[in-house]
Scaffold this active site. Structure first.
Site, short mmCIF file in Angstrom:
data_model
loop_
_atom_site.label_atom_id
_atom_site.label_comp_id
_atom_site.label_asym_id
_atom_site.label_seq_id
_atom_site.Cartn_x
_atom_site.Cartn_y
_atom_site.Cartn_z
N TRP A 186 0.92 -1.22 -0.09
CA TRP A 186 0.01 -0.01 -0.11
C TRP A 186 1.09 1.31 0.07
O TRP A 186 1.85 1.29 0.75
CB TRP A 186 -0.88 0.16 1.27
CG TRP A 186 -1.84 1.55 1.34
CD1 TRP A 186 -2.88 1.75 0.60
CD2 TRP A 186 -1.25 2.40 2.22
NE1 TRP A 186 -3.19 3.14 1.06
CE2 TRP A 186 -2.36 3.51 1.70
CE3 TRP A 186 -0.27 2.73 2.95
CZ2 TRP A 186 -2.40 4.70 2.38
CZ3 TRP A 186 -0.35 3.95 3.63
CH2 TRP A 186 -1.22 5.03 3.17
N GLU A 192 -3.14 -3.22 -2.26
CA GLU A 192 -4.24 -2.59 -1.60
C GLU A 192 -4.56 -1.26 -2.16
O GLU A 192 -3.60 -0.12 -2.14
CB GLU A 192 -3.71 -2.50 -0.10
CG GLU A 192 -4.94 -1.88 0.87
CD GLU A 192 -4.48 -1.68 2.36
OE1 GLU A 192 -5.31 -1.26 2.91
OE2 GLU A 192 -3.47 -2.16 2.39
N LYS A 213 -7.19 2.62 -2.47
CA LYS A 213 -7.63 3.52 -1.04
C LYS A 213 -8.38 4.60 -2.09
O LYS A 213 -8.13 4.98 -3.15
CB LYS A 213 -6.60 4.12 -0.36
CG LYS A 213 -6.89 4.77 0.70
CD LYS A 213 -5.57 5.30 1.50
CE LYS A 213 -6.03 6.05 2.70
NZ LYS A 213 -6.80 5.49 3.77
N ASP A 264 -9.80 -2.94 1.86
CA ASP A 264 -9.81 -2.53 3.27
C ASP A 264 -11.25 -2.09 3.48
O ASP A 264 -11.56 -0.91 2.59
CB ASP A 264 -8.53 -1.57 3.63
CG ASP A 264 -8.52 -0.89 4.85
OD1 ASP A 264 -9.58 -0.43 5.48
OD2 ASP A 264 -7.55 -0.98 5.68
N HIS A 276 -11.34 1.96 3.12
CA HIS A 276 -10.62 2.44 1.76
C HIS A 276 -11.92 2.89 0.62
O HIS A 276 -11.31 3.19 -0.32
CB HIS A 276 -9.56 1.95 1.37
CG HIS A 276 -8.37 1.91 2.26
ND1 HIS A 276 -7.21 1.43 1.76
CD2 HIS A 276 -8.30 2.35 3.29
CE1 HIS A 276 -6.38 1.50 2.84
NE2 HIS A 276 -7.07 2.17 3.76
N HIS A 304 -8.66 -6.23 4.85
CA HIS A 304 -8.30 -5.48 5.97
C HIS A 304 -9.46 -5.14 6.66
O HIS A 304 -10.14 -4.02 6.08
CB HIS A 304 -7.40 -4.20 5.51
CG HIS A 304 -5.82 -4.74 5.53
ND1 HIS A 304 -4.89 -3.61 5.32
CD2 HIS A 304 -5.29 -5.99 5.32
CE1 HIS A 304 -3.72 -4.35 5.31
NE2 HIS A 304 -4.11 -5.51 5.29
N ASP A 326 -11.80 7.07 6.98
CA ASP A 326 -10.94 6.19 7.06
C ASP A 326 -10.35 6.08 8.31
O ASP A 326 -8.97 6.42 8.36
CB ASP A 326 -10.04 5.77 5.84
CG ASP A 326 -8.98 4.46 6.40
OD1 ASP A 326 -9.42 3.63 6.91
OD2 ASP A 326 -7.94 4.32 5.66
N ASP A 366 -10.28 4.00 11.17
CA ASP A 366 -9.70 2.97 11.54
C ASP A 366 -9.84 2.79 13.12
O ASP A 366 -9.28 2.45 14.08
CB ASP A 366 -7.93 3.03 11.48
CG ASP A 366 -7.51 2.90 10.03
OD1 ASP A 366 -7.69 1.85 9.36
OD2 ASP A 366 -7.01 3.85 9.55
N ASP A 422 -6.90 -4.07 10.67
CA ASP A 422 -6.06 -2.99 10.41
C ASP A 422 -6.93 -1.76 11.13
O ASP A 422 -7.63 -1.16 10.49
CB ASP A 422 -5.84 -2.79 8.78
CG ASP A 422 -5.00 -1.44 8.62
OD1 ASP A 422 -4.47 -1.07 9.67
OD2 ASP A 422 -4.81 -1.34 7.50
#
Length: 421
Positions: free
Chosen positions: A187, A228, A230, A261, A264, A288, A296, A298, A328
């Site tokens: 990524w 990955e 995004k 993810d 993302h 993820h 995003d 997390d 993640d």
């Protein structure tokens, strides 16, 4: 919770599920075969051990300053060992390149070698777990202008291409020594904050950089590369080079794994619906699992609708062996060990619910247009005693049952993390 209560609740759950034709014991066996790749960076807020100051740049930001973060490799490993004692099953640990054992010396990203991760390999072997790996393209002076593999400056691109080469070789050596392929995630934060004219040019450079580095063939017995995508990041709100469309095309063209993810994509876009499509075109998918709030961000994974939908798609597809589950997120506002335990256990609970679903029966309704019956069963399943099954699984694995893990974490905080200044 007493053993007698656990066993009684489990026996009752088995009876309920048996009425739907579900073998609960087999569901537990299948759950036990699904490892979760636990991210090392929750324990120290993505600081790593390359830079003692541990400042994050390049689209990465952990919010909060809860006391007790891991400051050394020894502390991080101790925290991970504690986490593993709180959750059932055998899992994996995902490392970033900045987490190398550099012996107190600065080793730049284009100079890292397998020897810097040998102590991690040895530690993982002692614990009986496997390792995964991530290149680290952020928090570095050569990423400060917003670009790495797609930078117009060939010197910058060459630096990061060498980093990627070395990461692939490190991951391959990890895979060789552990006797199981190491998943290496790629990524990059490349993009711009405001309107961008040279979108195509940057993406051409990214493709050329990836093509050059990935031309070095390494056996998939040791290494599995995955890319990955995004939508946007901090400082790249207007344009991200490695978009979903870019990496979807790249993965399909090169027959390689794609990482999805949960945070993302657009705020109302979910990755659960993408799994069945991508399985038709790429050999494997890496997930993820995070929890985006507005962006995003997390957040710690909790048992919500999207997590359950993700798990259902993994199971319903019949391709559990082609979908790899990793976490993640990085929340520095709460107890970090607690963040791990909640996220892992929630993910397992979602997977268990999916495994306890009478998928064949539900699927049989659809050709006959029995949509009421399908809906009714799906609603009834929500109230089934799946948690009694998870408690039994925890008990048999010798880990805390129910809310017992909360007290374990509180004790660890009193005795260990609260002493860190």
């Amino acid at each position: 919770m007493k053993e007698e209560q656990i066993n009684k609740a489990y026996a009752n759950a088995k009876e309920h599920y048996a009425a739907l034709g579900i073998d609960v014991d087999k569901a537990i066996e299948k759950l036990n075969e699904i490892p979760i790749s636990i991210h090392c960076w929750q324990a120290d807020d993505v600081s790593g051990f390359e830079n003692p100051e541990g400042e994050l740049t390049g689209g990465i930001q952990a919010t909060g300053n809860y006391p007790g973060k891991a400051r050394t490799i020894e502390e991080l490993r101790k925290d991970i060992e504690k986490v593993l004692s709180l959750v059932p099953g055998k899992h994996r640990l995902s490392l970033h390149a900045i987490y190398g054992d550099f012996g107190g010396e600065f080793v730049d990203r284009d100079q890292i070698e397998p020897k810097h991760f040998q102590s991690w390999i040895d530690w993982a072997k002692k614990l009986g777990i496997k390792l995964d790996f991530n290149s680290t393209f952020f928090s570095h002076p050569k990423a400060d202008n917003g670009y790495t593999l797609s930078d117009f400056n060939p010197e910058i691109r060459n630096f990061w291409k060498e980093h990627l080469r070395r990461c692939r070789r490190i991951a391959a050596e990890i895979g060789r020594q552990q006797g199981d392929p190491c998943i290496h995630n790629i990524w990059i934060p490349d993009g711009e904050k405001d309107k961008t004219v040279s979108r195509l040019a940057h993406r051409q450079l990214l493709k050329e950089s990836l093509d050059e580095v990935l031309s070095e063939k390494i056996s998939t017995d040791y290494l599995k590369d995955t890319v990955e995508c995004k939508l946007f990041g901090i400082g790249s709100e207007s344009y991200v080079v490695g978009s979903h469309e870019f990496y979807m095309g790249y993965a399909v063209k090169n027959n390689m794994m794609l990482t999805l993810d949960a945070g993302h994509f657009h705020p109302t876009e979910v990755i659960s619906d993408k799994i069945s499509s991508m399985l038709l075109f790429v050999p494997e998918i890496n997930l993820h699992v995070s929890r985006p709030e507005r962006w995003d961000s997390d957040h710690v994974v909790i048992l919500n609708d999207e997590l359950l939908a993700l798990s259902q798609e993994i199971v319903r597809s019949g391709n559990r062996d082609r979908v790899h589950v990793g976490l993640d997120y990085f929340d520095a506002s709460i107890n970090r060990i607690g963040a791990y335990a909640v996220g892992i256990r929630s993910t397992q609970k979602a997977l268990l619910q999916a495994l306890l679903e009478p998928t064949d029966k539900l699927r049989s309704f659809e050709p006959e247009n029995k949509n009421f019956q399908r809906m009714a069963y799906l609603e009834e399943l929500k109230a089934m005693p799946w948690n009694a099954v998870y408690n039994y699984y925890c008990h048999k694995q010798g880990v805390p049952v129910g809310d017992e893990y909360i007290r374990e974490i509180e004790r660890y905080e009193d005795e260990v993390t609260s002493k860190r200044k």
